[in-house]
Design a protein around this motif. Structure first.
Motif, PDB file in Angstrom:
ATOM      1  N   ALA A   1      17.309  42.026  72.060  1.00  0.00           N
ATOM      2  CA  ALA A   1      16.634  42.348  70.805  1.00  0.00           C
ATOM      3  C   ALA A   1      15.320  41.602  70.642  1.00  0.00           C
ATOM      4  O   ALA A   1      14.677  41.711  69.595  1.00  0.00           O
ATOM      5  N   GLY A   2      14.907  40.852  71.660  1.00  0.00           N
ATOM      6  CA  GLY A   2      13.610  40.193  71.617  1.00  0.00           C
ATOM      7  C   GLY A   2      13.563  38.951  70.756  1.00  0.00           C
ATOM      8  O   GLY A   2      12.491  38.564  70.274  1.00  0.00           O
ATOM      9  N   TYR A   3      14.700  38.282  70.571  1.00  0.00           N
ATOM     10  CA  TYR A   3      14.696  37.037  69.802  1.00  0.00           C
ATOM     11  C   TYR A   3      14.039  35.927  70.608  1.00  0.00           C
ATOM     12  O   TYR A   3      14.149  35.885  71.839  1.00  0.00           O
ATOM     13  N   ARG A   4      13.382  35.007  69.912  1.00  0.00           N
ATOM     14  CA  ARG A   4      12.701  33.877  70.551  1.00  0.00           C
ATOM     15  C   ARG A   4      13.454  32.587  70.265  1.00  0.00           C
ATOM     16  O   ARG A   4      13.732  32.276  69.115  1.00  0.00           O
ATOM     17  N   GLN A   5      13.763  31.865  71.321  1.00  0.00           N
ATOM     18  CA  GLN A   5      14.443  30.588  71.130  1.00  0.00           C
ATOM     19  C   GLN A   5      13.435  29.527  70.702  1.00  0.00           C
ATOM     20  O   GLN A   5      12.362  29.393  71.296  1.00  0.00           O
TER      21      GLN A   5
ATOM     22  N   PHE B   1       4.638  39.956  69.251  1.00  0.00           N
ATOM     23  CA  PHE B   1       5.496  38.916  68.676  1.00  0.00           C
ATOM     24  C   PHE B   1       6.947  39.351  68.502  1.00  0.00           C
ATOM     25  O   PHE B   1       7.793  38.525  68.144  1.00  0.00           O
ATOM     26  N   GLY B   2       7.248  40.644  68.721  1.00  0.00           N
ATOM     27  CA  GLY B   2       8.619  41.122  68.588  1.00  0.00           C
ATOM     28  C   GLY B   2       9.122  41.080  67.162  1.00  0.00           C
ATOM     29  O   GLY B   2      10.333  40.970  66.947  1.00  0.00           O
ATOM     30  N   ARG B   3       8.215  41.160  66.175  1.00  0.00           N
ATOM     31  CA  ARG B   3       8.624  41.037  64.780  1.00  0.00           C
ATOM     32  C   ARG B   3       7.868  42.025  63.899  1.00  0.00           C
ATOM     33  O   ARG B   3       6.869  42.627  64.309  1.00  0.00           O
TER      34      ARG B   3
ATOM     35  N   ASP C   1      -5.809  38.751  76.448  1.00  0.00           N
ATOM     36  CA  ASP C   1      -4.365  38.974  76.567  1.00  0.00           C
ATOM     37  C   ASP C   1      -3.629  37.632  76.616  1.00  0.00           C
ATOM     38  O   ASP C   1      -3.772  36.869  77.573  1.00  0.00           O
ATOM     39  N   PRO C   2      -2.815  37.316  75.598  1.00  0.00           N
ATOM     40  CA  PRO C   2      -2.167  35.994  75.577  1.00  0.00           C
ATOM     41  C   PRO C   2      -1.078  35.817  76.623  1.00  0.00           C
ATOM     42  O   PRO C   2      -0.680  34.682  76.899  1.00  0.00           O
ATOM     43  N   ARG C   3      -0.575  36.895  77.203  1.00  0.00           N
ATOM     44  CA  ARG C   3       0.434  36.757  78.254  1.00  0.00           C
ATOM     45  C   ARG C   3      -0.220  36.477  79.599  1.00  0.00           C
ATOM     46  O   ARG C   3       0.336  35.742  80.423  1.00  0.00           O
ATOM     47  N   ARG C   4      -1.373  37.047  79.835  1.00  0.00           N
ATOM     48  CA  ARG C   4      -2.054  36.851  81.119  1.00  0.00           C
ATOM     49  C   ARG C   4      -3.126  35.767  81.053  1.00  0.00           C
ATOM     50  O   ARG C   4      -3.409  35.095  82.052  1.00  0.00           O
TER      51      ARG C   4
ATOM     52  N   THR D   1       5.904  36.773  72.564  1.00  0.00           N
ATOM     53  CA  THR D   1       7.120  36.918  73.358  1.00  0.00           C
ATOM     54  C   THR D   1       6.762  37.009  74.837  1.00  0.00           C
ATOM     55  O   THR D   1       5.643  37.379  75.196  1.00  0.00           O
ATOM     56  N   ALA D   2       7.733  36.678  75.686  1.00  0.00           N
ATOM     57  CA  ALA D   2       7.485  36.699  77.129  1.00  0.00           C
ATOM     58  C   ALA D   2       7.182  38.107  77.629  1.00  0.00           C
ATOM     59  O   ALA D   2       6.427  38.298  78.581  1.00  0.00           O
ATOM     60  N   ARG D   3       7.784  39.089  76.990  1.00  0.00           N
ATOM     61  CA  ARG D   3       7.497  40.470  77.361  1.00  0.00           C
ATOM     62  C   ARG D   3       7.315  41.278  76.088  1.00  0.00           C
ATOM     63  O   ARG D   3       7.722  40.870  75.007  1.00  0.00           O
ATOM     64  N   SER D   4       6.726  42.436  76.234  1.00  0.00           N
ATOM     65  CA  SER D   4       6.386  43.233  75.055  1.00  0.00           C
ATOM     66  C   SER D   4       7.630  43.793  74.388  1.00  0.00           C
ATOM     67  O   SER D   4       8.707  43.854  74.982  1.00  0.00           O
TER      68      SER D   4
END
Length: 744
Positions: free
Chosen positions: A66-70, A267-269, A293-296, A334-337
């Protein structure tokens, strides 16, 4: 008339006509502007209640899906300390309405959810986690978009957009001449392009109607369009369209447009749940999602975010101290979209088949609907991992024969499909769970016994049957002589022993007495398929898919209740209102079917203890008290296992696509994958409802009551009122034992 005046008049007339034409065109185009939202497909929400089976790994899988962030804050985040979880759910819609975000505390210990509390520590009787998005149906327009009304956009985001992109938005008429000079001066002083001179309206025009080519004609058209839009439409409408149209990222062929989709993508939110520093990053990405791009490119993204925060401080949107504190915060992406095009293609195929009657592709794709499915991420993950980890081991035992597998997992209480794996690979391909039709072997035997035990005045588990050679005429010049797997006959035994040891000769004798045609009618009732009524059908000489066999075993696992398998719970419209419900309200099983199903289940529990499935005990699954049946086709070409616990049924097939012999039996092939599934998947032990049943100790070779201490005495269950009345004790045996002790 002077030529200059004439030319000026001509130019003025042209401009009047030009503006009149584009004004008329934009009134229609911009006034009726609308977008097609993708249809989103969701797994089932995880229902939580104190005491339910749950382990930390399974909960982690659900949260990750579900894309939760720890370690994050706000909705869609969680913290973990061993078996203790503190999490904040997201708001979501389901068939029973809207569920608000809430903070939960969970304590997991020894495979159970021991405590469920709210954010203040008060006990809760139940709660639900928002479901994972598992697929997206885009249609022709490959655009990810989540429409938001202006009133739903956080005021901080609106203020930040204006501070960064268009500080004079409230005052200009489409073109900001002061902004042009201010941007020019700022860029010259910085030695680089830091600010743009286009207004929000100009950017919107460029994104909607024009190209990005750097020509004077394009810029003039852009200005003209912006002036006309500002003259006809209010600022609120313009800003709302801008926020839903702005480009914010890309994944594969899917372009992400609008701040609503951008919040989920990065952000998955939900947009309303973003923190101030996350809003700043989202606004900063408007300048160039690929570049920043914040992931790359996290360093570029941080620099851009901090620049936006500085501009928010400069314009008074936030205070200086707050801005400095926010610059120290992590990016929070999030680590992935959050995009899910099709995570589980095998399950997705079945979902489309079941939805096809009510929602053809043109009514489903790109319609902004929400499809609510039954998929359980923890079950799907456990099924895929079991196949991935254990199938290579089985391939060694199969002497290098390439192996494939399929698995179907259901809820025994509802018929909901929780997981479906169509092959060893997770990609799109041949879906063996739905389309591979292979001989099912002994997997069909329990239904022969079911038909017999549904006649309690005629058959019981203690009824003797002869396991001896026999020949049946199956054609004019052909006979059929079935043999047992061990090559031996076992004489007179009772039905219970014949079933748990899966003896072929005894099963055929029983089946011929019950009637092959009755087995055909049962199969037709449960699956809609009616094979030929050949005697070999009694031993599973019929090609069926794993899904069809699951339909049959669901009848047993549900206690004699016919439960059509379903992958879809319902469909919601774009506003979250139910359009269609697929929840079943079944009348419950007939008493005769329920009792017979419980008798068969009782014997198949013993098959998992001392019968053909006894290896489950060595696998450490005895505590689940499962019921199960192995199946093997000729030459070991197909290995099957169907087994269930107190809440889940799984049917597994292992074989070779070229139909080569594998040398695997049901217990050495498919059952190994079933075991891998339930070693990871939290489940309830199977406890049989013994209403309408009674227990008696009976002799092993005859349907008579006996004493528990007698040699070969067996405790069996019977339909109440139909247990043996005749009693045969073991006095002679006790006397022999007594004299033997005296002589010693």
């Amino acid at each position: 008339m002077p030529a200059g005046l004439f030319l000026g008049g001509m130019l003025l007339g042209f401009l009047v006509l030009y503006f009149w034409a584009i004004d008329r065109w934009l009134q229609g185009e911009f006034g009726r502007l609308s977008w097609r939202e993708p249809t989103r497909v969701y797994a089932r929400p995880l229902a939580l209640s104190p005491g339910m089976p749950l382990n930390p790994e399974a909960l982690r899988v659900e949260l990750e899906a579900a894309g939760y962030r720890q370690g994050g804050r706000g909705p869609g985040s969680f913290q973990r300390d061993g078996g203790r979880f503190v999490l904040t759910t997201r708001e979501f819609s389901d068939l029973d309405g809207r569920h608000a975000s809430r903070r939960l505390q969970l304590e997991i210990d020894r495979g159970r959810l021991r405590a469920l509390r709210d954010g203040e520590g008060h006990p809760l009787p139940a709660a639900r986690l928002d479901p994972a998005r598992i697929a997206t149906l885009y249609g022709r327009e490959r655009t990810e978009r989540r429409l938001v009304a202006l009133r739903e956009v956080p005021p901080l985001l609106i203020a930040a957009v204006q501070a960064v992109e268009d500080r004079s938005f409230k005052d200009h008429a489409g073109i900001d001449f002061r902004g042009i000079f201010r941007a020019l001066f700022s860029n010259l002083r910085a030695g680089e392009v830091r600010e743009g001179a286009s207004t929000l309206t100009q950017q919107l025009v460029r994104n909607l109607y024009l190209t990005r080519e750097q020509t004077l004609l394009r810029k003039l058209r852009e200005a003209a369009y912006a002036l006309c839009i500002e003259a006809r439409f209010d600022k609120g409408r313009i800003l709302e369209v801008y926020l839903n149209q702005v480009y914010l990222g890309q994944e594969g062929s899917q372009a992400v447009h609008g701040v609503g989709a951008g919040a989920e993508f990065w952000f998955g939110r939900e947009l309303a749940d973003l923190e101030p520093q996350e809003i700043a990053l989202l606004v900063g990405l408007i300048q160039g999602p690929s570049l920043h791009d914040p992931r790359r490119h996290p360093e570029r993204a941080r620099a851009r975010r901090d620049r936006v925060l500085a501009q928010m401080v400069e314009t008074g949107v936030i205070g200086r101290e707050q801005g400095a504190a926010l610059m120290r915060e992590p990016l929070g992406v999030t680590a992935r979209s959050g995009l899910r095009i099709n995570r589980y293609p095998a399950f997705f195929e079945l979902m489309q088949q079941q939805l096809g009657r009510d929602y053809p592709a043109d009514k489903l794709n790109g319609q902004g609907l929400q499809v609510l499915t039954t998929l359980a991420p923890m079950a799907q993950d456990a099924a895929e991992r079991s196949i991935a980890e254990r199938l290579p081991e089985l391939a060694k035992a199969a002497k290098g024969v390439p192996l494939e597998a399929a698995m179907v997992v259901t809820d025994t209480r509802s018929g909901e499909l929780q997981a479906l794996v169509g092959g060893a690979g997770s990609g799109i391909g041949f879906n063996r769970a739905l389309s591979a039709r292979r001989p099912v072997g002994s997997l069909l035997k329990p239904f022969v016994y079911l038909l017999a035990l549904a006649q309690p005045g005629r058959f019981s588990l203690a009824t003797p049957v002869e396991d001896a050679p026999l020949s049946l005429r199956v054609a004019a010049n052909r006979t059929w002589s079935p043999e047992n797997a061990d090559g031996r006959s076992h004489g007179w035994i009772n039905l219970h022993q014949a079933l748990i040891q899966s003896y072929n000769q005894a099963t055929v004798r029983l089946g011929m007495e019950v009637g092959v045609d009755r087995l055909v009618r049962l199969m037709e009732e449960l699956t809609g398929l009616a094979p030929d009524a050949n005697p070999s059908l009694l031993l599973g000489a019929v090609d069926l898919s794993p899904l069809v066999m699951t339909e049959m075993y669901q009848f047993l696992a549900a206690g004699g209740e016919r439960q059509p398998l379903r992958a879809v719970r319902g469909v919601l419209d774009a506003r979250g209102q139910p359009l269609r419900r697929y929840v079943q309200h079944l009348p419950g099983p007939a008493e005769q079917d329920a009792v017979a199903a419980r008798l068969v289940t009782w014997s198949l529990q013993h098959a998992a203890r001392e019968g053909t499935a006894r290896r489950l005990q060595a696998e450490g699954l005895g505590w689940l008290q499962p019921a199960g049946k192995t199946g093997t086709s000729n030459d070991g070409r197909d290995s099957w296992f169907a087994g269930w616990t107190g809440d889940r049924l799984a049917v597994v097939w292992v074989g070779n696509d070229a139909n080569q012999p594998t040398g695997l039996y049901g217990s050495t092939g498919a059952m190994r994958l079933w075991s891998g599934l339930f070693r990871a998947l939290p489940s309830e032990p199977l406890a049989i409802d013994e209403r309408g049943l009674e227990r008696q100790w009976v002799a092993a070779d005859e349907a008579v009551r006996t004493d528990p201490e007698c040699e070969d005495a067996t405790e069996l269950v019977f339909v109440a009122g139909f247990s043996p009345r005749e009693h045969r004790g073991c006095t002679l045996a006790r006397l022999r034992d007594w004299f033997g002790r005296r002589e010693r």
